[in-house]
Design a protein around this motif. Structure first.
Motif, PDB file in Angstrom:
ATOM      1  N   MET A 140       2.440 -36.952 -17.510  1.00  0.00           N
ATOM      2  CA  MET A 140       1.114 -36.928 -18.085  1.00  0.00           C
ATOM      3  C   MET A 140      -0.100 -37.248 -16.954  1.00  0.00           C
ATOM      4  N   ASP A 141      -1.382 -36.754 -17.406  1.00  0.00           N
ATOM      5  CA  ASP A 141      -2.339 -36.730 -16.229  1.00  0.00           C
ATOM      6  C   ASP A 141      -3.231 -37.594 -16.443  1.00  0.00           C
ATOM      7  N   GLU A 142      -3.058 -38.830 -17.061  1.00  0.00           N
ATOM      8  CA  GLU A 142      -4.251 -39.901 -17.156  1.00  0.00           C
ATOM      9  C   GLU A 142      -4.640 -40.288 -15.746  1.00  0.00           C
ATOM     10  N   HIS A 143      -3.827 -40.274 -14.763  1.00  0.00           N
ATOM     11  CA  HIS A 143      -4.308 -40.722 -13.386  1.00  0.00           C
ATOM     12  C   HIS A 143      -5.117 -39.759 -12.580  1.00  0.00           C
ATOM     13  N   LEU A 144      -5.180 -38.485 -13.369  1.00  0.00           N
ATOM     14  CA  LEU A 144      -6.234 -37.431 -12.766  1.00  0.00           C
ATOM     15  C   LEU A 144      -7.729 -37.560 -13.168  1.00  0.00           C
ATOM     16  N   GLY A 145      -7.953 -38.847 -13.845  1.00  0.00           N
ATOM     17  CA  GLY A 145      -9.299 -38.880 -14.311  1.00  0.00           C
ATOM     18  C   GLY A 145     -10.363 -38.779 -13.123  1.00  0.00           C
ATOM     19  N   GLY A 146     -10.329 -39.145 -12.143  1.00  0.00           N
ATOM     20  CA  GLY A 146     -11.117 -38.954 -10.969  1.00  0.00           C
ATOM     21  C   GLY A 146     -11.461 -37.596 -10.392  1.00  0.00           C
ATOM     22  N   LEU A 147     -10.647 -36.557 -10.957  1.00  0.00           N
ATOM     23  CA  LEU A 147     -10.928 -35.417 -10.177  1.00  0.00           C
ATOM     24  C   LEU A 147     -11.894 -34.517 -11.002  1.00  0.00           C
ATOM     25  N   THR A 148     -12.551 -33.453 -10.455  1.00  0.00           N
ATOM     26  CA  THR A 148     -13.284 -32.415 -11.000  1.00  0.00           C
ATOM     27  C   THR A 148     -12.384 -31.613 -11.699  1.00  0.00           C
ATOM     28  N   PRO A 149     -12.917 -30.749 -12.775  1.00  0.00           N
ATOM     29  CA  PRO A 149     -12.149 -29.573 -13.527  1.00  0.00           C
ATOM     30  C   PRO A 149     -11.509 -28.840 -12.606  1.00  0.00           C
ATOM     31  N   GLU A 150     -12.195 -28.167 -11.616  1.00  0.00           N
ATOM     32  CA  GLU A 150     -11.644 -27.333 -10.423  1.00  0.00           C
ATOM     33  C   GLU A 150     -10.549 -27.895  -9.779  1.00  0.00           C
ATOM     34  N   GLN A 151     -10.722 -29.198  -9.402  1.00  0.00           N
ATOM     35  CA  GLN A 151      -9.668 -30.095  -8.701  1.00  0.00           C
ATOM     36  C   GLN A 151      -8.450 -30.004  -9.397  1.00  0.00           C
ATOM     37  N   THR A 152      -8.647 -30.349 -10.706  1.00  0.00           N
ATOM     38  CA  THR A 152      -7.577 -30.591 -11.718  1.00  0.00           C
ATOM     39  C   THR A 152      -6.783 -29.155 -11.976  1.00  0.00           C
ATOM     40  N   ARG A 153      -7.700 -28.176 -12.058  1.00  0.00           N
ATOM     41  CA  ARG A 153      -6.748 -26.719 -12.271  1.00  0.00           C
ATOM     42  C   ARG A 153      -5.990 -26.400 -11.001  1.00  0.00           C
ATOM     43  N   SER A 154      -6.823 -26.744  -9.845  1.00  0.00           N
ATOM     44  CA  SER A 154      -6.163 -26.369  -8.623  1.00  0.00           C
ATOM     45  C   SER A 154      -4.648 -27.275  -8.390  1.00  0.00           C
ATOM     46  N   LEU A 155      -4.705 -28.457  -8.779  1.00  0.00           N
ATOM     47  CA  LEU A 155      -3.580 -29.533  -8.465  1.00  0.00           C
ATOM     48  C   LEU A 155      -2.453 -28.831  -9.574  1.00  0.00           C
ATOM     49  N   HIS A 156      -2.932 -28.411 -10.882  1.00  0.00           N
ATOM     50  CA  HIS A 156      -1.964 -27.835 -11.757  1.00  0.00           C
ATOM     51  C   HIS A 156      -1.345 -26.565 -11.382  1.00  0.00           C
ATOM     52  N   ALA A 157      -2.212 -25.645 -10.831  1.00  0.00           N
ATOM     53  CA  ALA A 157      -1.667 -24.588 -10.246  1.00  0.00           C
ATOM     54  C   ALA A 157      -0.515 -24.634  -9.096  1.00  0.00           C
ATOM     55  N   SER A 158      -0.899 -25.631  -8.097  1.00  0.00           N
ATOM     56  CA  SER A 158      -0.038 -26.062  -7.127  1.00  0.00           C
ATOM     57  C   SER A 158       1.438 -26.500  -7.904  1.00  0.00           C
ATOM     58  N   ARG A 159       1.092 -27.474  -8.684  1.00  0.00           N
ATOM     59  CA  ARG A 159       2.372 -27.987  -9.433  1.00  0.00           C
ATOM     60  C   ARG A 159       3.284 -26.922 -10.165  1.00  0.00           C
ATOM     61  N   LYS A 160       2.421 -25.965 -10.704  1.00  0.00           N
ATOM     62  CA  LYS A 160       2.946 -25.069 -11.418  1.00  0.00           C
ATOM     63  C   LYS A 160       3.903 -24.182 -10.591  1.00  0.00           C
ATOM     64  N   ARG A 161       3.377 -23.840  -9.468  1.00  0.00           N
ATOM     65  CA  ARG A 161       4.110 -22.949  -8.508  1.00  0.00           C
ATOM     66  C   ARG A 161       5.496 -23.610  -7.989  1.00  0.00           C
ATOM     67  N   VAL A 162       5.417 -25.033  -7.874  1.00  0.00           N
ATOM     68  CA  VAL A 162       6.730 -25.692  -7.380  1.00  0.00           C
ATOM     69  C   VAL A 162       7.501 -25.750  -8.535  1.00  0.00           C
ATOM     70  N   ILE A 163       7.028 -26.225  -9.703  1.00  0.00           N
ATOM     71  CA  ILE A 163       7.971 -26.063 -10.972  1.00  0.00           C
ATOM     72  C   ILE A 163       8.724 -24.836 -11.299  1.00  0.00           C
ATOM     73  N   ASP A 164       7.969 -23.794 -10.999  1.00  0.00           N
ATOM     74  CA  ASP A 164       8.620 -22.335 -11.287  1.00  0.00           C
ATOM     75  C   ASP A 164       9.502 -22.087 -10.063  1.00  0.00           C
ATOM     76  N   SER A 165       9.318 -22.619  -9.122  1.00  0.00           N
ATOM     77  CA  SER A 165      10.385 -22.458  -7.954  1.00  0.00           C
ATOM     78  C   SER A 165      11.652 -23.201  -8.112  1.00  0.00           C
ATOM     79  N   ILE A 166      11.488 -24.490  -8.614  1.00  0.00           N
ATOM     80  CA  ILE A 166      12.643 -25.494  -8.879  1.00  0.00           C
ATOM     81  C   ILE A 166      13.460 -24.759  -9.906  1.00  0.00           C
ATOM     82  N   GLY A 167      12.630 -24.215 -11.047  1.00  0.00           N
ATOM     83  CA  GLY A 167      13.270 -23.712 -12.016  1.00  0.00           C
ATOM     84  C   GLY A 167      14.098 -22.426 -11.600  1.00  0.00           C
TER      85      GLY A 167
END
Length: 186
Positions: A1-28
């Motif tokens: 859950m991303d409640e702790h991401l409240g201090g990020l801009t929408p662009e920062q949030t998208r960038s963080l999610h893209a980075s995480r998704k890349r790692v999650i896909d790699s793990i999978g």
């Protein structure tokens, strides 16, 4: 859950999610190489980025998976000792979290898989060797039979040597001795 991401801009949030998704896909994909389904690999990857224990319902909702599929995935990851059930304060629901030690995850995963294979293959080889001995004893004057069974016996004994070595390798993972040879990076 991303409640702790409240201090990020929408662009920062998208960038963080893209980075995480890349790692999650790699793990999978990586777990898929070892016989774990891609979806269970993605589940582990998603849980890896959770900063607090999560319920089955929360994970099911976050990943858009049915509760039944999620339950199966969680059970698989628990059997592999990659996640654990933890107590959630003030709730009767089960909470889960990732075991964050990747070295231990690797050790547990391969020890479980390899140990089963070693035991099964060694039992088959030992049974086959007894069958060969009985076959040799059934016709001790048949040189062709004696030669063929002798060669087969040598091959089976070589295979047993490999499985005994693999058994010691598994022991070294479980005891942590492997890290004396190949230390963990600090």
């Amino acid at each position: 859950m991303d409640e702790h991401l409240g201090g990020l801009t929408p662009e920062q949030t998208r960038s963080l999610h893209a980075s995480r998704k890349r790692v999650i896909d790699s793990i999978g994909k990586n777990m898929d190489l070892y016989g774990i389904t891609l979806s269970i690999g993605h589940l582990y990857g998603q849980m890896y980025f959770e900063n607090e224990p999560i319920t089955l319902d929360q994970m099911s909702q976050e990943m858009g998976m049915s509760k039944t599929s999620m339950s199966t995935g969680m059970r698989t990851l628990m059997d592999l000792k990659m996640i654990e059930k933890v107590w959630g304060k003030g709730s009767r629901k089960d909470f889960y979290e990732v075991v964050p030690d990747w070295h231990q995850n690797f050790t547990d995963f391969f020890s479980i898989k390899w140990r089963k294979a070693v035991e099964s293959n060694m039992a088959s080889l030992q049974k086959a060797l007894k069958e060969l001995q009985a076959l040799q004893a059934s016709d001790p004057n048949n040189n062709t039979l004696q030669e063929i069974t002798s060669i087969d016996g040598q091959k089976m004994n070589e295979a047993l040597k490999y499985y005994r070595w693999l058994d010691r390798l598994i022991d070294s993972f479980e005891s942590g001795e492997i890290y004396d040879l190949i230390p963990k990076e600090e």
